[in-house]
Motif scaffolding. Structure first.
Motif, PDB file in Angstrom:
ATOM      1  N   GLY A  13     -10.171  36.950  -1.825  1.00 40.66           N
ATOM      2  CA  GLY A  13     -10.129  36.643  -0.403  1.00 40.66           C
ATOM      3  C   GLY A  13      -9.986  35.154  -0.132  1.00 40.66           C
ATOM      4  O   GLY A  13     -10.140  34.313  -1.013  1.00 40.66           O
ATOM      5  N   TYR A  38     -10.942  36.294   4.575  1.00 40.33           N
ATOM      6  CA  TYR A  38      -9.760  36.641   5.344  1.00 40.33           C
ATOM      7  C   TYR A  38      -8.699  37.134   4.372  1.00 40.33           C
ATOM      8  O   TYR A  38      -8.720  36.788   3.193  1.00 40.33           O
ATOM      9  CB  TYR A  38      -9.258  35.424   6.132  1.00 40.33           C
ATOM     10  CG  TYR A  38     -10.247  34.978   7.173  1.00 40.33           C
ATOM     11  CD1 TYR A  38     -10.315  35.617   8.399  1.00 40.33           C
ATOM     12  CD2 TYR A  38     -11.139  33.951   6.906  1.00 40.33           C
ATOM     13  CE1 TYR A  38     -11.248  35.224   9.355  1.00 40.33           C
ATOM     14  CE2 TYR A  38     -12.070  33.552   7.860  1.00 40.33           C
ATOM     15  CZ  TYR A  38     -12.117  34.193   9.074  1.00 40.33           C
ATOM     16  OH  TYR A  38     -13.039  33.810  10.012  1.00 40.33           O
ATOM     17  N   PRO A  39      -7.745  37.930   4.858  1.00 41.84           N
ATOM     18  CA  PRO A  39      -6.765  38.532   3.947  1.00 41.84           C
ATOM     19  C   PRO A  39      -5.731  37.563   3.378  1.00 41.84           C
ATOM     20  O   PRO A  39      -5.137  37.838   2.343  1.00 41.84           O
ATOM     21  CB  PRO A  39      -6.088  39.606   4.797  1.00 41.84           C
ATOM     22  CG  PRO A  39      -6.256  39.125   6.198  1.00 41.84           C
ATOM     23  CD  PRO A  39      -7.577  38.402   6.222  1.00 41.84           C
ATOM     24  N   ASP A  40      -5.515  36.437   4.071  1.00 44.73           N
ATOM     25  CA  ASP A  40      -4.498  35.498   3.600  1.00 44.73           C
ATOM     26  C   ASP A  40      -4.831  34.085   4.072  1.00 44.73           C
ATOM     27  O   ASP A  40      -5.707  33.878   4.908  1.00 44.73           O
ATOM     28  CB  ASP A  40      -3.094  35.919   4.084  1.00 44.73           C
ATOM     29  CG  ASP A  40      -3.049  36.153   5.582  1.00 44.73           C
ATOM     30  OD1 ASP A  40      -3.451  35.259   6.346  1.00 44.73           O
ATOM     31  OD2 ASP A  40      -2.623  37.245   5.994  1.00 44.73           O
TER      32      ASP A  40
END
Length: 75
Positions: A13, A38-40
């Protein structure tokens, strides 16, 4: 889901470090200094904006509940 189905190396993450203002991939700094995961990277870069919007939404819900309670008390 069985243990065999789990990813042996899941993505750690992305985090926003509130102390340094930097985005980090994985849990590199102290938890108290991090927002995420967060994903990216791009989403982590917007962490303060996301947190501000969530706080405003929660404040609006709190205010609506407070007004509703006050209206019930007056009835």
């Amino acid at each position: 889901m069985t243990a065999r189905d789990k990813d042996p190396q899941p993505d750690p993450g992305w985090y926003y470090n509130t102390r340094t203002g930097e985005v980090e991939h994985g849990e590199l700094s102290r938890a108290i200094d991090r927002l995420g995961p967060y994903p990216d990277r791009e989403t982590a870069q917007r962490a303060l904006e996301i947190a501000r919007a969530r706080t405003e939404e929660a404040d609006a819900v709190d205010e609506a509940e407070r007004e509703w309670e006050e209206g019930r008390d007056e009835a």
